[in-house]
Enzyme design. Structure first.
Site, PDB file in Angstrom:
ATOM      1  CB  CYS A 131       4.293 -47.314  20.578  1.00 16.76           C
ATOM      2  SG  CYS A 131       5.730 -47.957  21.458  1.00 16.76           S
ATOM      3  CB  CYS A 134       4.234 -47.622  24.389  1.00 17.03           C
ATOM      4  SG  CYS A 134       5.479 -47.017  23.261  1.00 17.03           S
ATOM      5  CG  ASP A 135       0.199 -47.852  24.091  1.00 20.15           C
ATOM      6  OD1 ASP A 135       0.634 -47.442  25.179  1.00 20.15           O
ATOM      7  OD2 ASP A 135      -0.018 -47.121  23.121  1.00 20.15           O
TER       8      ASP A 135
END
Ligand code: NAP
Length: 307
Positions: A131, A134-135
């Site tokens: 993701c 997200c990261d």
């Protein structure tokens, strides 16, 4: 008979539980095999509102679980293996037997597909990710690779190009299945270098995590090392919707189709979070859908009480 059964303990399921419990519906939530959902496989979560300095994914899910329990949610650490939604009350089965419920909230999520690389589980969150939203932030000014040839891979490569110094897009074929506009954006992005047709053989790593990849040219079989700080696998998701057929409709990728917020085609059965969201797949959007599903379930029970 239970009022509300919630299946899945990610942000959608737990938010639904918090709302249902506070509405005195005494929800029972089945945790399945992955208590806490996908966030338990990530490290720091910096985009969930309310945590100025971020929070670790597993910690966020532990907090949500405690919050749901505080209002009386019962969490059962079993997997729902079969359902029958043909008539009310709805029937569900786990290894321990049969459950009946007035309303059901499906929050079983979608599992990100991974390549099955050597040491993959160990390096997840330490250089491997599924993701970029997200990261990606953890890879600012670093070199990363994205693998996949669909819209997700194009989107993630473009997103990461705004943060990272260089992005390699590695795909197993020379053709992309992504839409033309998404491919064009990648082709016109000077920070993205396309590598096709290549497959990833294995990640290279040291103590702190991934520091490279061994990739293999599909036609020549020649291998080479690519120095990267991270690899984002964007090869699709598998929504966990199989056991709910034929009582819900799914799209061509397996996501449950909903109308009027979280309603499925079976009145009294609601779907929230990634299982019903091919587009956003964020913890906060899943939580929002969980809230909607709980309120809709509450209204459904009130309307059908005694019928
Ligand atoms: P997808 O369209 O199924 O594409 C998956 C990609 O991963 C394919 O290119 C596939 O390669 C590759 N792949 C699958 N398994 C692999 C493996 N084991 N090793 C190497 N490569 C592998 O999935 P997606 O990109 O997540 O998109 C899913 C749906 O969401 C699509 O309908 C898409 O249009 C939509 N979506 C839309 C947007 C947008 O419009 N903004 C953004 C994201 C997603 P092959 O091509 O060789 O099979």
């Amino acid at each position: 008979m239970l009022d509300v059964v919630i299946i899945g303990t990610g942000p959608a399921g737990l938010t639904a539980a918090i709302y249902a419990a506070r509405a005195n519906l005494k929800p029972v939530i089945y945790a399945g095999t992955m208590h806490g959902g996908q966030l338990t496989t990530t490290t720091e979560v910096e985009n969930f509102p309310g945590f100025e300095h971020g929070i670790m994914g597993p910690k966020l899910m532990t907090e949500m679980t405690s919050q749901a329990e505080r209002f009386g949610t019962k969490i059962i650490y079993e997997t729902v293996t079969k359902v029958d939604f043909s008539k009310r009350p709805f029937k569900l089965w786990t290894d321990s037997g049969e459950i009946t419920a007035k309303a059901v909230i499906i929050a079983t999520g979608a599992t990100a597909k991974t390549l099955g690389l050597p040491k993959e589980a160990e390096l997840m969150g330490r250089g491997l990710s599924t993701c970029a939203t997200c990261d990606g932030f953890f890879y600012r000014n670093k070199v990363v690779a994205v693998t996949g040839g669909g819209d997700s891979a194009m989107e993630e490569a473009n997103y990461l190009s705004k943060l990272c110094s260089q992005v390699y897009l590695i795909h197993r074929r020379a053709e992309f299945r992504a839409s033309k506009i998404m491919v064009d954006r990648v082709l016109n992005n000077p920070k993205i270098k396309i590598m096709t047709p290549y497959v990833i053989e294995k990640p290279l790593h040291d103590q702190s995590g991934v520091n490279g990849l061994v990739i293999k040219h599909v036609e020549t079989g020649a291998t080479q090392e690519l120095k990267v700080d991270g690899l984002f696998m964007a090869i699709g998701h598998k929504p966990n919707s199989d056991i709910f057929l034929p009582w819900v409709d799914i799209d061509s990728h397996g996501y449950i189709k909903t109308t009027q917020h979280t309603s499925t085609k079976t009145p009294g059965v609601f779907a929230a979070g990634d299982i019903a969201d091919p587009t956003f797949k964020q913890a906060i959007t899943a939580a929002g859908m969980g809230c909607q599903a709980a309120i809709q379930a509450q209204r459904f029970i009130e309307e059908h009480e005694g019928h």
